[in-house]
Design a protein around this motif. Structure first.
Motif, PDB file in Angstrom:
ATOM      1  N   PHE A 185       0.836  -1.202   0.000  1.00  0.00           N
ATOM      2  CA  PHE A 185       0.000   0.000   0.000  1.00  0.00           C
ATOM      3  C   PHE A 185       0.872   1.253   0.000  1.00  0.00           C
ATOM      4  N   LYS A 186       2.146   1.092  -0.318  1.00  0.00           N
ATOM      5  CA  LYS A 186       3.079   2.213  -0.323  1.00  0.00           C
ATOM      6  C   LYS A 186       3.122   2.928  -1.673  1.00  0.00           C
ATOM      7  N   GLY A 187       2.284   2.496  -2.611  1.00  0.00           N
ATOM      8  CA  GLY A 187       2.235   3.165  -3.904  1.00  0.00           C
ATOM      9  C   GLY A 187       1.583   4.532  -3.818  1.00  0.00           C
ATOM     10  N   TYR A 188       1.482   5.196  -4.945  1.00  0.00           N
ATOM     11  CA  TYR A 188       0.942   6.555  -4.985  1.00  0.00           C
ATOM     12  C   TYR A 188      -0.579   6.572  -4.877  1.00  0.00           C
ATOM     13  N   SER A 189      -1.231   5.564  -5.469  1.00  0.00           N
ATOM     14  CA  SER A 189      -2.699   5.613  -5.567  1.00  0.00           C
ATOM     15  C   SER A 189      -3.413   4.450  -4.892  1.00  0.00           C
ATOM     16  N   GLY A 190      -2.731   3.699  -4.048  1.00  0.00           N
ATOM     17  CA  GLY A 190      -3.413   2.595  -3.368  1.00  0.00           C
ATOM     18  C   GLY A 190      -2.663   1.289  -3.475  1.00  0.00           C
ATOM     19  N   GLU A 191      -3.408   0.200  -3.398  1.00  0.00           N
ATOM     20  CA  GLU A 191      -2.810  -1.133  -3.335  1.00  0.00           C
ATOM     21  C   GLU A 191      -2.219  -1.565  -4.679  1.00  0.00           C
ATOM     22  N   ILE A 192      -1.048  -2.172  -4.606  1.00  0.00           N
ATOM     23  CA  ILE A 192      -0.419  -2.803  -5.759  1.00  0.00           C
ATOM     24  C   ILE A 192      -0.256  -4.278  -5.427  1.00  0.00           C
ATOM     25  N   LYS A 193      -0.800  -5.155  -6.268  1.00  0.00           N
ATOM     26  CA  LYS A 193      -0.691  -6.593  -6.059  1.00  0.00           C
ATOM     27  C   LYS A 193       0.351  -7.164  -7.022  1.00  0.00           C
ATOM     28  N   LEU A 194       1.266  -7.965  -6.490  1.00  0.00           N
ATOM     29  CA  LEU A 194       2.360  -8.499  -7.287  1.00  0.00           C
ATOM     30  C   LEU A 194       2.429 -10.017  -7.189  1.00  0.00           C
ATOM     31  N   LEU A 195       3.119 -10.594  -8.157  1.00  0.00           N
ATOM     32  CA  LEU A 195       3.510 -12.001  -8.114  1.00  0.00           C
ATOM     33  C   LEU A 195       5.015 -12.037  -8.317  1.00  0.00           C
TER      34      LEU A 195
ATOM     35  N   ILE B  27       2.946  -7.578 -12.146  1.00  0.00           N
ATOM     36  CA  ILE B  27       1.912  -6.849 -11.426  1.00  0.00           C
ATOM     37  C   ILE B  27       0.565  -7.488 -11.746  1.00  0.00           C
ATOM     38  N   ASN B  28      -0.148  -7.935 -10.699  1.00  0.00           N
ATOM     39  CA  ASN B  28      -1.473  -8.515 -10.902  1.00  0.00           C
ATOM     40  C   ASN B  28      -2.544  -7.438 -11.017  1.00  0.00           C
ATOM     41  N   SER B  29      -2.437  -6.385 -10.220  1.00  0.00           N
ATOM     42  CA  SER B  29      -3.389  -5.280 -10.306  1.00  0.00           C
ATOM     43  C   SER B  29      -2.817  -4.053  -9.606  1.00  0.00           C
ATOM     44  N   HIS B  30      -3.295  -2.877 -10.015  1.00  0.00           N
ATOM     45  CA  HIS B  30      -2.863  -1.627  -9.387  1.00  0.00           C
ATOM     46  C   HIS B  30      -3.794  -0.507  -9.816  1.00  0.00           C
ATOM     47  N   THR B  31      -3.685   0.645  -9.163  1.00  0.00           N
ATOM     48  CA  THR B  31      -4.462   1.830  -9.538  1.00  0.00           C
ATOM     49  C   THR B  31      -3.539   3.044  -9.653  1.00  0.00           C
ATOM     50  N   GLU B  32      -2.292   2.799 -10.037  1.00  0.00           N
ATOM     51  CA  GLU B  32      -1.325   3.891 -10.148  1.00  0.00           C
ATOM     52  C   GLU B  32      -1.649   4.799 -11.345  1.00  0.00           C
TER      53      GLU B  32
ATOM     54  N   ALA C  76      14.144   4.803 -11.134  1.00  0.00           N
ATOM     55  CA  ALA C  76      12.791   5.300 -10.897  1.00  0.00           C
ATOM     56  C   ALA C  76      12.231   5.752 -12.241  1.00  0.00           C
ATOM     57  N   PHE C  77      10.996   6.210 -12.249  1.00  0.00           N
ATOM     58  CA  PHE C  77      10.403   6.741 -13.468  1.00  0.00           C
ATOM     59  C   PHE C  77      10.523   8.257 -13.457  1.00  0.00           C
ATOM     60  N   THR C  78      10.650   8.844 -14.613  1.00  0.00           N
ATOM     61  CA  THR C  78      10.674  10.304 -14.694  1.00  0.00           C
ATOM     62  C   THR C  78       9.365  10.863 -14.162  1.00  0.00           C
ATOM     63  N   GLY C  79       9.443  11.640 -13.109  1.00  0.00           N
ATOM     64  CA  GLY C  79       8.250  12.229 -12.521  1.00  0.00           C
ATOM     65  C   GLY C  79       7.508  11.343 -11.552  1.00  0.00           C
ATOM     66  N   ALA C  80       8.031  10.138 -11.313  1.00  0.00           N
ATOM     67  CA  ALA C  80       7.335   9.224 -10.398  1.00  0.00           C
ATOM     68  C   ALA C  80       8.348   8.341  -9.678  1.00  0.00           C
ATOM     69  N   THR C  81       8.528   8.585  -8.410  1.00  0.00           N
ATOM     70  CA  THR C  81       9.452   7.786  -7.601  1.00  0.00           C
ATOM     71  C   THR C  81       8.720   6.875  -6.635  1.00  0.00           C
ATOM     72  N   ILE C  82       7.552   7.293  -6.187  1.00  0.00           N
ATOM     73  CA  ILE C  82       6.828   6.554  -5.149  1.00  0.00           C
ATOM     74  C   ILE C  82       6.464   5.145  -5.603  1.00  0.00           C
ATOM     75  N   THR C  83       5.960   5.011  -6.827  1.00  0.00           N
ATOM     76  CA  THR C  83       5.522   3.698  -7.305  1.00  0.00           C
ATOM     77  C   THR C  83       6.675   2.707  -7.423  1.00  0.00           C
ATOM     78  N   PRO C  84       7.766   3.026  -8.130  1.00  0.00           N
ATOM     79  CA  PRO C  84       8.861   2.058  -8.215  1.00  0.00           C
ATOM     80  C   PRO C  84       9.479   1.752  -6.855  1.00  0.00           C
ATOM     81  N   ARG C  85       9.549   2.751  -5.978  1.00  0.00           N
ATOM     82  CA  ARG C  85      10.090   2.511  -4.639  1.00  0.00           C
ATOM     83  C   ARG C  85       9.227   1.489  -3.892  1.00  0.00           C
ATOM     84  N   ALA C  86       7.903   1.605  -4.045  1.00  0.00           N
ATOM     85  CA  ALA C  86       6.989   0.677  -3.383  1.00  0.00           C
ATOM     86  C   ALA C  86       7.166  -0.748  -3.900  1.00  0.00           C
ATOM     87  N   VAL C  87       7.342  -0.886  -5.217  1.00  0.00           N
ATOM     88  CA  VAL C  87       7.511  -2.217  -5.808  1.00  0.00           C
ATOM     89  C   VAL C  87       8.845  -2.827  -5.391  1.00  0.00           C
TER      90      VAL C  87
END
Length: 211
Positions: free
Chosen positions: A100-110, A124-129, A172-183
């Motif tokens: 749940f450390k992503g930018y927009s909520g839960e990220i489910k991984l395998l 990534i199984n699902s996300h709302t980034e 990280a991604f240009t303009g987005a650090t929170i999502t890759p850091r969470a993964v």
């Protein structure tokens, strides 16, 4: 006696709020089975991508069981684990996790991990980034997720499991650090879980049946 205009408007607003809440709840009830079905389809597709057919000879889908670890596997919900074997010997464990450390909520991984502790792959199984930024964790948006392939976790190299902005090894991604850091955080924790429970994972009987 006529109801004052202010009271009448407040009543109408209250009724409207109740109706809206009920409608949202109904939509959630109706769409939840569809969402779960889509997640299961994504999960099966991801299993097929992470472990190539010539690496195993068992039915991975039927080798499933669940584990719980709120510290290393995201939260206290049961996570499915799938075991790949060849000639009845363990080849890899595919472990569900979430963050749940992503930018927009839960990220489910395998996370697929070979028996020697190296990463077979992550999906990534699902996300709302955010589309165009955080969704680059998907394979159809960028090849970033492949940067985990062949990696492993060692306690004395813990500082490498961060994005480069924070001194780690992962872009990280240009303009987005929170999502890759969470993964990165979620994959690292899954590897830690595997290292701690490897023997148990490869010797647990299947219990959750067909997906």
């Amino acid at each position: 006696m006529m109801m004052p205009a202010v009271s009448r408007n407040a009543l109408l607003l209250g009724i409207f709020a109740v109706l809206c809440t009920g409608a949202i709840a109904l939509v959630n009830v109706l769409t939840q089975p569809v969402i779960l079905q889509q997640e299961q389809i994504a999960l099966q597709n991801n299993i097929n991508e992470l472990i190539k057919p010539d690496r195993y000879d068992n039915n991975i889908i039927e080798s499933c069981f669940t584990v719980v670890d709120s510290e290393l596997l995201g939260d206290s919900t049961p996570k499915q684990v799938f075991i790949a074997k060849q000639y009845n010997q363990p080849v890899a464990a595919l472990i569900q996790t979430n963050t749940f450390k992503g930018y927009s909520g839960e990220i489910k991984l395998l996370v697929g991990i070979y028996a020697d502790g190296t990463v077979a792959g992550v999906r990534i199984n699902s996300h709302t980034e955010t589309p165009g930024l955080g969704d680059k964790i998907q394979t159809n948006k960028s090849d970033w997720i492949y940067s985990f392939d062949g990696t492993s976790y060692q306690a004395d190299q813990d500082d490498k499991w961060e994005v480069k902005k924070n001194g780690g090894s992962f872009d990280a991604f240009t303009g987005a650090t929170i999502t890759p850091r969470a993964v990165v955080f979620a994959v690292k924790n899954t590897l830690m879980y595997f290292n701690q429970h490897k023997s148990t994972l490869f010797n647990t009987a299947a219990t959750c049946g067909d997906l």
